[in-house]
Scaffold this motif. Structure first.
Motif, short mmCIF file in Angstrom:
data_model
loop_
_atom_site.label_atom_id
_atom_site.label_comp_id
_atom_site.label_asym_id
_atom_site.label_seq_id
_atom_site.Cartn_x
_atom_site.Cartn_y
_atom_site.Cartn_z
N UNK A 103 0.81 -1.07 0.05
CA UNK A 103 0.01 0.05 -0.09
C UNK A 103 0.96 1.39 -0.03
N UNK A 104 0.60 2.32 -0.88
CA UNK A 104 1.28 3.68 -0.82
C UNK A 104 0.27 4.65 -0.47
N UNK A 105 0.59 5.53 0.49
CA UNK A 105 -0.16 6.77 0.99
C UNK A 105 0.38 7.60 0.30
N UNK A 106 -0.14 8.60 -0.52
CA UNK A 106 0.19 9.91 -1.05
C UNK A 106 -0.01 11.18 0.28
N UNK A 107 0.58 11.56 0.65
CA UNK A 107 0.35 12.64 1.64
C UNK A 107 0.09 13.91 0.93
N UNK A 108 -0.59 14.88 1.37
CA UNK A 108 -1.04 16.08 0.84
C UNK A 108 0.25 17.09 0.63
N UNK A 109 1.27 16.63 1.04
CA UNK A 109 2.37 17.44 0.96
C UNK A 109 3.34 17.03 -0.17
N UNK A 110 2.94 15.77 -0.91
CA UNK A 110 3.61 15.14 -2.01
C UNK A 110 4.32 13.95 -1.47
N UNK A 111 4.71 13.92 -0.34
CA UNK A 111 5.56 12.71 0.06
C UNK A 111 4.72 11.38 0.08
N UNK A 112 5.67 10.33 -0.11
CA UNK A 112 4.78 8.75 -0.29
C UNK A 112 5.13 8.13 0.99
#
Length: 512
Positions: free
Chosen positions: A62-71
Motif C-alpha cells: 500500500x502507498x499513501x500519497x500525503x498532501x505535501x507530496x511525500x509517499x
C-alpha cells in the motif's frame, strides 16, 4: 536504531528496581516496535486522515500519497489481522522501524503527542512481555484476567501507560500478577448510590477505595486537592489487598466483589476516571439492564453494580460490582473467561476445533447482542467487557457482561416493545440507529470477534456461519451487508476534541 526516550527511561529504571529483567526487556524491544508499528500502519491505511490525499493498493503493498507530496509505503494491511505485518515503513526513501520516529517525521498536527504515546506504548509493551508465563492453568478466578500482555490488538497505544514508572507497572499491571494494596479515602458527605457496604463505612464517613497510583500522583502532596466540592476534605487510610484485572484500574477485592477505581491518566484512548454522572446512574442502569437481560432465558448475565460512591470529582470515586465468576458452576468444570483471553485458552486445540469453539461463541454473542439491541440496549461488548462462561471442553455456554458505563439505551426501541424507559437521563440515552449499531458492532465485531478470528477470511467465515440462523432484524441486515463500523483509534489520538471518531472497514465476507 538507538533507544528512544521512553525505552531508555524504562531501561534505566529497571536497572535500579529489577535488574534481572533488563536483558529480557532489551530482547523484547524489537518485537514491541513491530507490534505497535503494525497497529499504527493499520490505522494509517484504513482511517480517514485529512492529510492523506490518496491510497494505492498494489501487489507489493500500500502507498499513501500525503498532501505535501511525500509517499509512505508499507505492506498489505488486513484491517482484521492481529499478526505483525509491518517491521518497517518507507517514507520517501527513508525506512522507519519505530512508530514514534515515523510520526515525528510525518510532521502532522498533534503528531508530537501521538509520538510520545507510541514511544511509551512500545516501551511498556516490551516490559509487559517480560512477565512470566503461567506454567499451570489458573486456579483463582482473577488469574484468568492476568495472562494478556499485549493489550488492545488494534490500538497503536495498546500499552501506553503515561505516568507509570517501571516500578509502578511491575507493582500494578495485571500481567505481572502483583497484589495491590488499595487505599481508602475517608469522605464526609460523599454521594452514594446503592447499598454501600458497612465494611467501607466509619460511622457517617464513607470509605472510598483508591488505587495506590491515584493516591500517590493525584490525591496526595501539594498538587492534590485539600477540599472537594464543599466537602471538608478527606484522609487516606490503608485498605484491602486486591488483584488487578484485565482493566488495570479494576481489581478483585475478594468475597466475589470487584472494585472499579478512578485512575486519572490516559490508558489507550481514555482518561480512566469516574464521572459524577456515572456515580449517580450506575446502580439504576445496572438494575434496568439486569431486568431486561432476564428476557434472554439465561443466555446473558449482568455483573451487577451494587453501589457507587464519589466525592464530587472524577478523581475520587469508585464502583462496586459482583464478580462475573459467580455465574459459573465450578463443580461442573465451568470457568468465566474474558473474551480477550479466549485466544490463549483455545490456542492448544487443533485448528478445526478452535474455529468451532469460536463460531459457537460468536453465534451466542451475536444473537444476544442483536436481540438486546432490538429491545433497546446497545452493549459495548468488546473483549474486556464481555466474558464467556465456558465448560470443560472450552465451549461457550453463557455470557456475562460487565461495566455498563458506556452502553446506550434507546427509549424509542424500548417503547416499541412496551418497555418503560429506566429512571435515568443524559448521555446513556440515544435513539439514533447509526449510533446504536456503532456501539454494538464497533465493539463486538472489531473488539471481540476480529481478534478471535485473526484475519479477514476467518472473520468472514465466522460471521457467515454464526449469523445463518439468527432472527432477521434491520440490525442483522446491516451487519451482513454493510461495511463495518470501527473506532478510528489512531485518528482519535490526533484529534483535540476528545470524543469518539469512526471509520468503516471492508466487510470480511466474500460477498461483502
Amino acid at each position: 536504531m538507538g533507544r528512544t526516550v521512553a525505552e531508555r527511561t524504562l531501561a534505566a529504571e529497571l536497572d535500579t528496581v529489577r535488574p534481572a529483567l533488563t536483558a529480557a526487556y532489551a530482547a523484547e524491544l524489537p518485537g514491541a516496535r513491530a507490534a505497535v508499528l503494525t497497529r499504527l500502519w493499520r490505522g494509517l491505511v484504513h482511517e480517514p486522515f485529512p492529510w492523506v490525499a490518496a491510497r494505492t493498493v498494489g501487489r507489493e503493498g500500500v502507498t499513501l500519497l500525503l498532501e505535501d507530496g511525500r509517499r509512505l509505503c508499507g505492506p498489505q494491511s488486513d484491517p482484521w489481522a492481529t499478526a505483525v505485518s509491518a517491521t518497517g515503513l518507507d517514507l520517501d526513501g527513508v525506512r522507519y522501524d519505530h512508530p514514534a520516529e515515523l510520526v515525528v517525521a510525518l510532521t502532522v498536527p498533534q503528531g508530537g503527542r501521538l509520538a510520545a504515546e507510541l514511544d511509551h506504548s512500545v516501551a511498556s509493551l516490551a516490559l509487559s512481555r517480560t512477565a512470566p508465563r503461567r506454567e499451570a492453568p489458573p486456579v483463582d478466578p482473577w488469574e484468568w484476567e492476568q495472562g494478556e500482555t499485549d493489550g488492545h490488538p488494534y490500538h497503536p497505544c495498546c500499552r501506553s501507560r503515561p505516568g507509570f514508572s517501571a516500578a509502578e507497572q511491575l507493582a500494578y499491571a495485571p500481567e505481572h500478577r502483583p497484589v495491590v494494596g488499595l487505599r481508602l479515602a475517608a469522605v464526609e458527605g460523599a454521594t452514594v448510590s446503592g447499598e454501600w457496604p458497612s465494611e467501607l463505612r466509619d460511622g457517617s464517613t464513607v470509605l472510598i477505595p483508591v488505587h495506590p497510583w491515584q493516591a500517590r500522583h493525584v490525591l496526595s502532596g501539594p498538587s492534590g486537592p485539600s477540599g472537594l466540592s464543599g466537602l471538608s476534605g478527606f484522609a487516606l487510610r490503608p485498605g484491602p489487598d486486591a488483584h488487578p484485572l484485565l482493566s488495570l484500574r479494576t481489581l478483585d477485592m475478594g468475597g466475589d466483589t470487584h472494585v472499579k477505581t478512578s485512575l486519572t491518566t490516559r490508558l489507550t484512548s481514555t482518561v480512566r476516571d469516574i464521572s459524577a454522572y456515572t456515580v449517580t446512574h450506575a446502580v439504576a442502569t445496572s438494575e434496568f439492564v439486569e431486568r431486561l437481560a432476564r428476557r434472554l432465558d439465561g443466555r446473558l448475565h449482568i455483573a451487577r453494580t451494587s453501589a457507587a460512591a464519589g466525592a464530587g470529582m472524577a478523581d475520587l470515586a469508585a464502583l462496586l460490582r459482583e464478580s462475573p465468576h459467580v455465574h459459573a458452576d465450578s463443580a461442573a468444570g465451568e470457568r468465566v473467561v474474558p473474551v480477550a483471553a479466549l485466544p490463549a485458552l483455545l490456542a492448544p486445540r487443533a485448528a478445526g476445533e478452535r474455529l468451532d469453539r469460536v463460531v459457537e461463541f460468536a453465534r451466542l454473542a451475536l444473537d444476544v447482542c442483536l436481540e438486546l439491541l432490538d429491545l433497546g440496549v446497545a452493549l459495548e461488548a468488546h473483549g474486556q467487557n464481555l466474558l464467556a462462561v465456558v465448560d470443560a471442553e472450552d465451549r461457550t455456554r453463557r455470557l456475562v457482561y460487565r461495566d455498563l458505563a458506556d452502553i446506550r439505551i434507546s427509549p424509542a426501541r424500548l417503547a416499541r416493545h412496551g418497555i418503560a424507559a429506566p429512571p435515568i437521563s443524559g448521555r446513556l440515552l440515544n435513539d439514533d440507529p447509526a449510533t446504536l449499531r456503532r456501539k454494538v458492532l464497533g465493539s463486538l465485531v472489531t473488539g471481540a470477534l476480529g481478534p478471535l478470528a485473526g484475519d479477514a477470511p476467518t472473520l468472514g467465515t465466522i460471521l457467515e456461519t454464526a449469523t445463518r440462523d439468527l432472527a432477521p432484524t434491520a440490525d442483522l441486515h446491516a451487519l451482513r451487508t454493510q461495511p463495518l463500523p470501527a473506532k478510528a483509534l489512531t485518528l482519535m489520538r490526533l484529534d483535540t476534541g476528545g470524543g469518539d471518531l469512526w471509520t468503516v472497514l471492508p466487510h470480511p465476507s466474500a460477498d461483502g
